[in-house]
Design a protein around this motif. Structure first.
Motif, PDB file in Angstrom:
ATOM      1  N   UNK A  36       0.844  -1.200   0.000  1.00 38.03           N
ATOM      2  CA  UNK A  36       0.000   0.000   0.000  1.00 38.03           C
ATOM      3  C   UNK A  36       0.878   1.247   0.000  1.00 38.03           C
ATOM      4  N   UNK A  37       1.859   1.287   0.890  1.00 38.63           N
ATOM      5  CA  UNK A  37       2.746   2.464   0.975  1.00 38.63           C
ATOM      6  C   UNK A  37       3.472   2.704  -0.342  1.00 38.63           C
ATOM      7  N   UNK A  38       3.917   1.648  -0.995  1.00 38.70           N
ATOM      8  CA  UNK A  38       4.642   1.799  -2.265  1.00 38.70           C
ATOM      9  C   UNK A  38       3.732   2.194  -3.412  1.00 38.70           C
ATOM     10  N   UNK A  39       2.454   1.871  -3.330  1.00 42.27           N
ATOM     11  CA  UNK A  39       1.482   2.232  -4.354  1.00 42.27           C
ATOM     12  C   UNK A  39       1.141   3.720  -4.293  1.00 42.27           C
ATOM     13  N   UNK A  40       1.170   4.287  -3.091  1.00 42.07           N
ATOM     14  CA  UNK A  40       0.751   5.672  -2.881  1.00 42.07           C
ATOM     15  C   UNK A  40       1.806   6.654  -3.390  1.00 42.07           C
ATOM     16  N   UNK A  41       1.386   7.843  -3.827  1.00 45.62           N
ATOM     17  CA  UNK A  41       2.343   8.813  -4.361  1.00 45.62           C
ATOM     18  C   UNK A  41       3.344   9.267  -3.299  1.00 45.62           C
ATOM     19  N   UNK A  42       4.620   9.334  -3.649  1.00 45.48           N
ATOM     20  CA  UNK A  42       5.648   9.698  -2.660  1.00 45.48           C
ATOM     21  C   UNK A  42       5.587  11.151  -2.212  1.00 45.48           C
ATOM     22  N   UNK A  43       4.956  12.011  -3.011  1.00 46.88           N
ATOM     23  CA  UNK A  43       4.913  13.438  -2.671  1.00 46.88           C
ATOM     24  C   UNK A  43       3.658  13.838  -1.904  1.00 46.88           C
ATOM     25  N   UNK A  44       2.785  12.892  -1.605  1.00 47.79           N
ATOM     26  CA  UNK A  44       1.536  13.203  -0.904  1.00 47.79           C
ATOM     27  C   UNK A  44       1.803  13.472   0.577  1.00 47.79           C
ATOM     28  N   UNK A  45       0.972  14.335   1.170  1.00 48.53           N
ATOM     29  CA  UNK A  45       0.996  14.514   2.617  1.00 48.53           C
ATOM     30  C   UNK A  45       0.075  13.472   3.235  1.00 48.53           C
ATOM     31  N   UNK A  46       0.306  13.161   4.503  1.00 50.17           N
ATOM     32  CA  UNK A  46      -0.470  12.130   5.194  1.00 50.17           C
ATOM     33  C   UNK A  46      -1.203  12.766   6.368  1.00 50.17           C
ATOM     34  N   UNK A  47      -2.504  12.460   6.460  1.00 49.45           N
ATOM     35  CA  UNK A  47      -3.335  12.930   7.562  1.00 49.45           C
ATOM     36  C   UNK A  47      -4.156  11.741   8.051  1.00 49.45           C
ATOM     37  N   UNK A  48      -4.609  11.802   9.295  1.00 52.56           N
ATOM     38  CA  UNK A  48      -5.456  10.736   9.822  1.00 52.56           C
ATOM     39  C   UNK A  48      -6.458  11.319  10.799  1.00 52.56           C
ATOM     40  N   UNK A  49      -7.457  10.521  11.126  1.00 53.68           N
ATOM     41  CA  UNK A  49      -8.319  10.883  12.242  1.00 53.68           C
ATOM     42  C   UNK A  49      -7.459  10.793  13.506  1.00 53.68           C
ATOM     43  N   UNK A  50      -8.004  11.218  14.619  1.00 52.52           N
ATOM     44  CA  UNK A  50      -7.235  11.195  15.859  1.00 52.52           C
ATOM     45  C   UNK A  50      -7.409   9.900  16.645  1.00 52.52           C
ATOM     46  N   UNK A  61       2.339   4.027   7.215  1.00 45.98           N
ATOM     47  CA  UNK A  61       2.256   4.313   5.782  1.00 45.98           C
ATOM     48  C   UNK A  61       3.007   5.582   5.375  1.00 45.98           C
ATOM     49  N   UNK A  62       3.358   6.408   6.329  1.00 51.23           N
ATOM     50  CA  UNK A  62       3.999   7.694   6.019  1.00 51.23           C
ATOM     51  C   UNK A  62       5.298   7.499   5.248  1.00 51.23           C
ATOM     52  N   UNK A  63       6.178   6.669   5.727  1.00 51.37           N
ATOM     53  CA  UNK A  63       7.420   6.291   5.047  1.00 51.37           C
ATOM     54  C   UNK A  63       8.090   7.464   4.321  1.00 51.37           C
ATOM     55  N   UNK A  64       8.446   8.497   5.084  1.00 50.48           N
ATOM     56  CA  UNK A  64       9.170   9.640   4.534  1.00 50.48           C
ATOM     57  C   UNK A  64       8.300  10.766   4.002  1.00 50.48           C
ATOM     58  N   UNK A  65       7.012  10.568   3.928  1.00 55.21           N
ATOM     59  CA  UNK A  65       6.109  11.628   3.465  1.00 55.21           C
ATOM     60  C   UNK A  65       5.864  12.626   4.603  1.00 55.21           C
ATOM     61  N   UNK A  66       5.435  13.813   4.256  1.00 58.26           N
ATOM     62  CA  UNK A  66       5.087  14.815   5.267  1.00 58.26           C
ATOM     63  C   UNK A  66       3.839  14.362   6.019  1.00 58.26           C
ATOM     64  N   UNK A  67       3.888  14.463   7.333  1.00 58.88           N
ATOM     65  CA  UNK A  67       2.777  14.016   8.182  1.00 58.88           C
ATOM     66  C   UNK A  67       2.094  15.235   8.773  1.00 58.88           C
ATOM     67  N   UNK A  68       0.812  15.388   8.495  1.00 55.44           N
ATOM     68  CA  UNK A  68       0.018  16.468   9.066  1.00 55.44           C
ATOM     69  C   UNK A  68      -0.523  16.036  10.422  1.00 55.44           C
ATOM     70  N   UNK A  69      -1.066  16.987  11.174  1.00 57.67           N
ATOM     71  CA  UNK A  69      -1.668  16.674  12.465  1.00 57.67           C
ATOM     72  C   UNK A  69      -2.921  15.818  12.310  1.00 57.67           C
ATOM     73  N   UNK A  70      -3.352  15.258  13.416  1.00 61.29           N
ATOM     74  CA  UNK A  70      -4.551  14.416  13.421  1.00 61.29           C
ATOM     75  C   UNK A  70      -5.804  15.293  13.326  1.00 61.29           C
ATOM     76  N   UNK A  71      -6.799  14.800  12.638  1.00 64.21           N
ATOM     77  CA  UNK A  71      -8.045  15.543  12.437  1.00 64.21           C
ATOM     78  C   UNK A  71      -9.208  14.814  13.113  1.00 64.21           C
ATOM     79  N   UNK A  72      -9.660  15.297  14.279  1.00 66.04           N
ATOM     80  CA  UNK A  72     -10.771  14.645  14.983  1.00 66.04           C
ATOM     81  C   UNK A  72     -12.043  14.541  14.140  1.00 66.04           C
TER      82      UNK A  72
END
Length: 190
Positions: A36-50, A61-72
């Motif tokens: 899954x991580x390798x399928x996803x674009x390498x330049x995408x930012x990553x966000x998740x619920x909290x 899944x972040x694997x070097x991508x920019x990680x944004x804060x959690x979104x409740x």
């Protein structure tokens, strides 16, 4: 233009309703996580619920991508009094309401919880804000929230969206371009 790659968190193995209860995800399928991580674009930012199950899935899944804060507001539906109860128990104690919640989704509210429409309205401002800021987003969230975004992209009703399967770790790729949405794929597992 913004490409959204919605990922459902890793499995919880729960047999009961899981909404806002903070249960962990099973992250032991390293081969699938890597695919899954390798399928996803390498330049995408990553966000998740909290919620923990989304946070930890996003982290692997972040694997070097920019990680944004959690979104409740990307949390799963709030099942209220049903959260933690077995489906059969809910059907026995709230037979008509539980049938309507899934059979007529939209404005039907779980006791002390929320409806499909309430959850969609909660997530929409987050999606709009992040979409205005980023061109490629990996959002690790939940079955219900992902389906509210599929509904938005398809312009379909909630009931028809419930026919879509959203597996753990699956990728649902939606594209938004100046308010126009496209569905590129739903429930893809690489």
């Amino acid at each position: 233009m913004t490409d959204w790659f919605w990922i459902r968190h890793g499995p919880t193995h729960e047999k009961n309703f899981v909404g806002w209860r903070d249960v962990p995800a099973d992250l032991s399928d390293h081969a699938l996580i890597d695919r899954v991580a390798n399928f996803l674009p390498p330049n995408a930012v990553v966000v998740s619920s909290d919620l923990n199950r989304s946070v930890t899935t996003a982290d692997v899944l972040t694997q070097g991508r920019a990680r944004l804060g959690h979104e409740p507001d990307l949390r799963e539906f709030n099942f209220g009094d049903w959260d933690g109860r077995h489906w059969a128990d809910v059907a026995e104690t709230d037979p008509q309401l539980s049938r309507d919640y899934w059979g007529k989704p939209g404005d039907v509210v779980a006791p002390n919880g929320e409806s499909w429409n309430m959850a969609a309205a909660r997530a929409r401002p987050v999606v709009d804000r992040l979409g205005a800021q980023h061109s490629s987003i990996i959002a690790v969230a939940h079955f219900g929230i992902i389906l509210t975004q599929v509904q938005r992209a398809l312009g379909a009703n909630a009931y028809n969206c419930l026919a879509h399967k959203i597996d753990n770790y699956s990728i649902t790729h939606l594209r938004e371009d100046n308010g126009h949405w496209q569905v590129k794929c739903i429930n893809h597992l690489p």
